[in-house]
Design an enzyme around this catalytic site. Structure first.
Site, PDB file in Angstrom:
ATOM      1  N   GLY A   9       0.827  -1.199   0.000  1.00  0.00           N
ATOM      2  CA  GLY A   9       0.000   0.000   0.000  1.00  0.00           C
ATOM      3  C   GLY A   9       0.865   1.254   0.000  1.00  0.00           C
ATOM      4  O   GLY A   9       0.568   2.239   0.691  1.00  0.00           O
ATOM      5  N   ASP A  57      -1.850  -7.683  -5.703  1.00  0.00           N
ATOM      6  CA  ASP A  57      -3.079  -7.728  -4.933  1.00  0.00           C
ATOM      7  C   ASP A  57      -2.767  -8.564  -3.698  1.00  0.00           C
ATOM      8  O   ASP A  57      -2.603  -9.783  -3.779  1.00  0.00           O
ATOM      9  CB  ASP A  57      -4.189  -8.376  -5.761  1.00  0.00           C
ATOM     10  CG  ASP A  57      -5.496  -8.546  -4.988  1.00  0.00           C
ATOM     11  OD1 ASP A  57      -5.513  -8.282  -3.774  1.00  0.00           O
ATOM     12  OD2 ASP A  57      -6.492  -8.963  -5.604  1.00  0.00           O
ATOM     13  N   TYR A 148     -13.952  -2.466   9.014  1.00  0.00           N
ATOM     14  CA  TYR A 148     -12.611  -1.927   9.226  1.00  0.00           C
ATOM     15  C   TYR A 148     -12.145  -2.163  10.663  1.00  0.00           C
ATOM     16  O   TYR A 148     -10.996  -2.578  10.899  1.00  0.00           O
ATOM     17  CB  TYR A 148     -12.631  -0.431   8.907  1.00  0.00           C
ATOM     18  CG  TYR A 148     -11.306   0.269   8.924  1.00  0.00           C
ATOM     19  CD1 TYR A 148     -10.393   0.120   7.885  1.00  0.00           C
ATOM     20  CD2 TYR A 148     -10.979   1.135   9.966  1.00  0.00           C
ATOM     21  CE1 TYR A 148      -9.188   0.802   7.884  1.00  0.00           C
ATOM     22  CE2 TYR A 148      -9.773   1.821   9.984  1.00  0.00           C
ATOM     23  CZ  TYR A 148      -8.885   1.658   8.942  1.00  0.00           C
ATOM     24  OH  TYR A 148      -7.681   2.331   8.953  1.00  0.00           O
ATOM     25  N   LYS A 152      -8.922  -4.380  11.771  1.00  0.00           N
ATOM     26  CA  LYS A 152      -7.798  -3.771  12.481  1.00  0.00           C
ATOM     27  C   LYS A 152      -7.594  -4.404  13.853  1.00  0.00           C
ATOM     28  O   LYS A 152      -6.465  -4.493  14.343  1.00  0.00           O
ATOM     29  CB  LYS A 152      -8.017  -2.265  12.600  1.00  0.00           C
ATOM     30  CG  LYS A 152      -7.914  -1.527  11.255  1.00  0.00           C
ATOM     31  CD  LYS A 152      -6.616  -1.821  10.528  1.00  0.00           C
ATOM     32  CE  LYS A 152      -6.362  -0.878   9.367  1.00  0.00           C
ATOM     33  NZ  LYS A 152      -5.115  -1.220   8.640  1.00  0.00           N
TER      34      LYS A 152
END
Length: 247
Positions: A9, A57, A148, A152
């Site tokens: 990323g 990916d 999310y 996380k």
């Protein structure tokens, strides 16, 4: 030989800042992203550093195994892995689709698992390595982010477990949990809820004890420390870098 650091990323935001930080410290950086990495790679090279771009990916097992083996072959080793790749698909639970759930879990949590598993295959034989995972203050729960927050929080559990398993091989595994950081992702969140990015940042600063929001460099410096020899006795930890917002 310089260390080889892989940052996923890394096309923008925290990942790009982290890639630049490692390069400034002399590491050869493998910049991984599905997006355009040309800007960060050029920034590193123009500053005299070494950076190589790879498209991957992180939720695809075959791609991950292939690209990390390729990095090890081209750059000579795998010394540092930063699992930073992520996406947002925010929504309240009753509006969240299964696809919204799956893509967030796959990129954040499955991606961190796949990349860590591939990297340790190179780290274990050399009996050294550093893995730093990107969690978030949202791991503690955040309205509209069930997917999310769960991902996380999962990363924190993954971090603790990998630290236990890989510690005997000289591999440190830690996580950073950023608070509000000024990135394209947080700007997009502001736009989605119909608020100016500057206004959202100002509101976040008001409820942060240090009275400011974070910058990608704030996270990059902590990641670099955790990947350094100075942090050789730190493992299995999640470091919150949030300006004291949880206080």
């Amino acid at each position: 030989m310089s260390r080889v650091a892989i940052v996923t990323g890394a096309a923008r935001g925290i990942g790009a800042a982290t890639a630049r930080q490692f390069a400034s410290e002399g590491a050869a950086v493998a910049v991984l992203d599905l997006g355009d990495t040309s800007e960060v790679v050029e920034q590193i090279r123009s500053s005299g550093g070494t950076a190589v771009s790879f498209s991957c990916d992180v939720s695809d097992e075959a791609q991950v195994d292939s690209v990390i083996d390729k990095i090890a072959a081209e750059l000579g080793s795998v010394d540092v892995l930063v699992n930073n790749a992520g996406v947002l698909r925010d929504n309240l639970l009753h509006k969240m689709s299964a696809s919204d759930w799956d893509i967030v879990m796959n990129v954040h949590l499955r991606g961190a698992f796949l990349c860590s598993r591939a990297a340790q295959r190179h780290m274990v034989p050399q009996r050294s390595g550093k893995i730093v995972n990107t969690s978030s203050v949202s791991a503690l729960g955040n309205r509209g982010q069930a997917n999310y927050a769960a991902a996380k929080a999962g990363i924190q559990g993954l971090t603790r477990t990998l630290a236990m398993e890989l510690g005997p091989f000289g591999i440190n595994v830690n996580a950073v949990a950023p608070g509000f950081i000024v990135t394209e992702m947080t700007d997009a969140t502001a736009a989605r809820v119909g608020v100016a990015a500057a206004d959202m940042q100002a509101k976040a600063a008001e409820i942060t004890p240090l009275r400011r929001v974070g910058q990608p460099s704030d996270i990059a410096s902590v990641v670099a420390f955790l990947a350094s020899d100075a942090a050789s006795f730190i493992t299995g930890q999640t470091i919150y870098v949030d300006g004291g917002r949880r206080l």
